[in-house]
Design an enzyme around this catalytic site. Structure first.
Site, PDB file in Angstrom:
ATOM      1  N   GLU A   1      10.648 -19.197 -48.442  1.00 13.89           N
ATOM      2  CA  GLU A   1      11.266 -18.648 -49.657  1.00 13.89           C
ATOM      3  C   GLU A   1      10.724 -17.241 -49.936  1.00 13.89           C
ATOM      4  O   GLU A   1       9.518 -17.004 -49.844  1.00 13.89           O
ATOM      5  CB  GLU A   1      10.918 -19.571 -50.840  1.00 13.89           C
TER       6      GLU A   1
ATOM      7  N   LYS B   1      19.382 -20.074 -54.917  1.00 11.55           N
ATOM      8  CA  LYS B   1      18.616 -21.196 -55.481  1.00 11.55           C
ATOM      9  C   LYS B   1      19.293 -21.701 -56.750  1.00 11.55           C
ATOM     10  O   LYS B   1      19.567 -20.915 -57.671  1.00 11.55           O
ATOM     11  CB  LYS B   1      17.191 -20.707 -55.777  1.00 11.55           C
TER      12      LYS B   1
ATOM     13  N   CYS C   1      13.028 -24.638 -52.197  1.00 12.90           N
ATOM     14  CA  CYS C   1      11.956 -25.205 -53.020  1.00 12.90           C
ATOM     15  C   CYS C   1      12.440 -26.169 -54.112  1.00 12.90           C
ATOM     16  O   CYS C   1      12.791 -27.292 -53.819  1.00 12.90           O
ATOM     17  CB  CYS C   1      11.099 -24.075 -53.593  1.00 12.90           C
TER      18      CYS C   1
END
Lengths: 280, 283
Positions: B43, B112, B148
């Site tokens: 990330e 994300k 994540c």
């Protein structure tokens, strides 16, 4: 009335992993800003001994300058214990007594109490440390632990002043565990913690409770988000809970930067937000 | 068909995209030498994680005109790449993003969708929320990417599974926390648990690239992993150290596992949809 036994909180840490993370932290944070050395005050107590062990492992003992800064009433044992750490690790060292620095102020204000004198001494040591930081070309490593920071048992701009702190997220009992694992001499680990600002001073006398008790309680309050009532229900004595909660709240100002009065559109600390490690 | 996945478990320079780009290019060369077909960076691998107000200053667009993406697209001629960056859309919204690059093309960009804004995290303050989750086709089959917090929620991996992904590519900048007496941090244990669970529950491959290094007191724990459709661990990077972890993935394992365990065949998507509609209507 039945009294409950306080719950046993397991504060054990994996020392190998702690050591790896904390030495990596010291090395990275110092090297990323172009340094490779560190300076720290070595009091003869366990916190600074552990910080010194971690710094020596992270940077190599030749790159660590341990400063002994006694006042004339400081316990000779403190000096000896600091020397023991220096000799065991092979770090560089310097002894700079602060007596001549602080005495003129004590003479100027003869009614100065122990607390004021203690704060002056802690700040005098900060001045010496930061001067040696510049002379030696190393960053100042903080030696305050999580218990002490939460309870505010430190002098603002004194012993709490540092460039980075590797042990500030370890409770006192965890400091003891890691110190033992790293081979800090047992006499340093075993003796009663003391700021040694006046003869016979001990932390636990002054605080009114033991670190063992405080750590268990702080772990529940801070890490596990128990309310004070939850802690009492779990068996902690109400006076202890109230005393610890009050200290944590009253001393919060020591843990944050002073507030800036906001008047512009973009203000440092509110909406001008950059990481410390910016660009590194 | 077999595929060698490389996980670039790197440290990054916070806010210095050019320096991070150099590291990416060096890693691409190393991964190619090691015979990797697909190289996954963590990330925000091009920018670093604790960006705060730097977010807008380090943003890029994943196009051939972009000075950062041009060399990355060139580097993707012989090896497919997943890179982490801040994506600025055409209306200047800033997303935490992962781009899949293959043979000079951007095959997919994921924004994300879950921005943790609690505890030590403050992503929702600085970034826009992604709004879609979809799988995409590559020369290795249909894949899905998540970043994540996206996979701390069960629904994004589930949706990618239903959308045809047989290989999940997960990227993180996961701060290490929760030191007890165990040999692993709590955060590391949790992530490994759920990634193994996704591989097992969905009978898919799950590859996770997590970064290392320190930023503003946070440590990133590495420990990148690849799990196979049986939930078996194929590779794991070391904790807290840079590494290039390699895993050879035999895609036929999907056939073998699903012959034994037809969880995908038996998944009742219409039932899920019906119940979701009911739950949404009544809540």
């Amino acid at each position: 009335m039945m009294t409950k036994t306080p719950p046993s909180v397991d504060l054990h840490i994996n020392p190998t992993l702690a050591r790896k993370i904390l030495t990596g932290f010291i090395r990275t944070e110092i090297e990323r800003v172009g340094f490779h050395k560190a300076v720290l005050g070595l009091s003869g107590g366990i916190d600074s001994a552990l910080a010194c062990y971690l710094a020596a492992e992270a940077l190599g003992p030749q790159n660590v300058l341990a400063m002994r800064m006694p006042y004339h009433t400081s316990s000779p044992e403190s000096l000896e214990h600091a020397q023991l750490v220096i000799d065991t690790l092979g770090v560089q060292s310097l002894t700079v007594p602060i007596t001549e620095m602080v005495e003129p102020l004590f003479v100027r204000f003869p009614d100065m109490d122990n607390l004021r004198k203690g704060n002056v001494m802690a700040r005098a040591r900060m001045i010496v440390l930061y001067d040696q930081s510049s002379a030696f070309g190393g960053l100042v490593i903080g030696t305050g632990n999580k218990t002490e920071i939460l309870l505010g048992y430190s002098t603002l701009y004194g012993d709490s002043a540092c460039a980075l702190n590797p042990i500030g997220d370890l409770y006192k009992t965890q400091v003891r565990q890691l110190a033992a694992d790293m081979g800090v001499p047992s006499e340093i680990i075993a003796k009663p913690p003391s700021a040694d600002l006046w003869v016979g001073q001990t932390d636990e006398d002054e605080l009114g409770f033991t670190y063992e008790q405080a750590d268990q309680l702080l772990y529940l309050l801070v890490d596990q988000r128990y309310s004070p009532e939850d802690c009492i229900a779990a068996g902690f004595e109400p006076p202890l809970v109230h005393a610890v909660v009050a200290r944590v709240r009253r001393n919060h100002f020591k843990r944050i930067l002073p507030p800036i009065a906001k008047i512009s559109n973009r203000t440092i600390g509110y909406d001008f937000l950059y990481p410390r490690d910016w660009g590194t | 068909m077999s595929l060698t996945i490389a996980l670039a478990q790197i440290n990054t320079c916070l806010g210095n995209v050019e320096r991070n780009l150099e590291k990416h290019i060096a890693l691409v060369k190393e991964a190619r030498k090691s015979g990797a077909d697909l190289l996954i960076f963590p990330e925000l691998s091009l920018t670093g994680y604790v960006l705060q107000d730097l977010a807008s200053a380090v943003a890029h667009r994943p196009t051939r005109d972009d000075p950062i993406f041009r060399p990355l697209l060139e580097a993707s001629q012989d090896i497919d790449l997943v890179v982490g960056f801040v994506d600025e859309d055409l209306r200047s919204r800033f997303y935490i993003a992962a781009a899949y690059l293959s043979r000079g093309q951007v095959l997919h960009v994921h924004h994300k969708v879950y921005l943790p804004t609690y505890g030590l995290f403050d992503e929702g303050r600085f970034f826009a929320w992604g709004n879609s989750i979809s799988a995409f086709d590559t020369r290795f089959g249909r894949l899905g990417m998540l970043i994540c917090e996206d996979f701390w929620h069960a629904s994004p991996p589930y949706l990618l599974w239903l959308d045809g992904a047989d290989l999940l590519l997960l990227t993180s900048a996961s701060p290490g926390r929760g030191l007890g007496s165990e040999e692993q941090l709590e955060s590391a244990r949790w992530v490994e648990h759920i990634n193994r669970a996704y591989a097992s529950l969905f009978t898919i491959f799950v590859a996770h690239a997590n970064r290392v290094g320190y930023e503003d007191g946070l440590n990133f724990w590495g420990g990148s992993t690849v799990f196979d459709p049986n939930g078996a661990l194929l590779a794991r990077g070391p904790y807290h150290e840079e590494s290039l972890a390699l895993a050879e993935v035999d895609l036929r394992q999907i056939h073998r596992t699903r012959a034994r365990l037809p969880l995908l065949r038996d998944e009742r998507i219409a039932l899920v949809q019906r119940e979701l509609n009911r739950i949404l209507q009544t809540s």
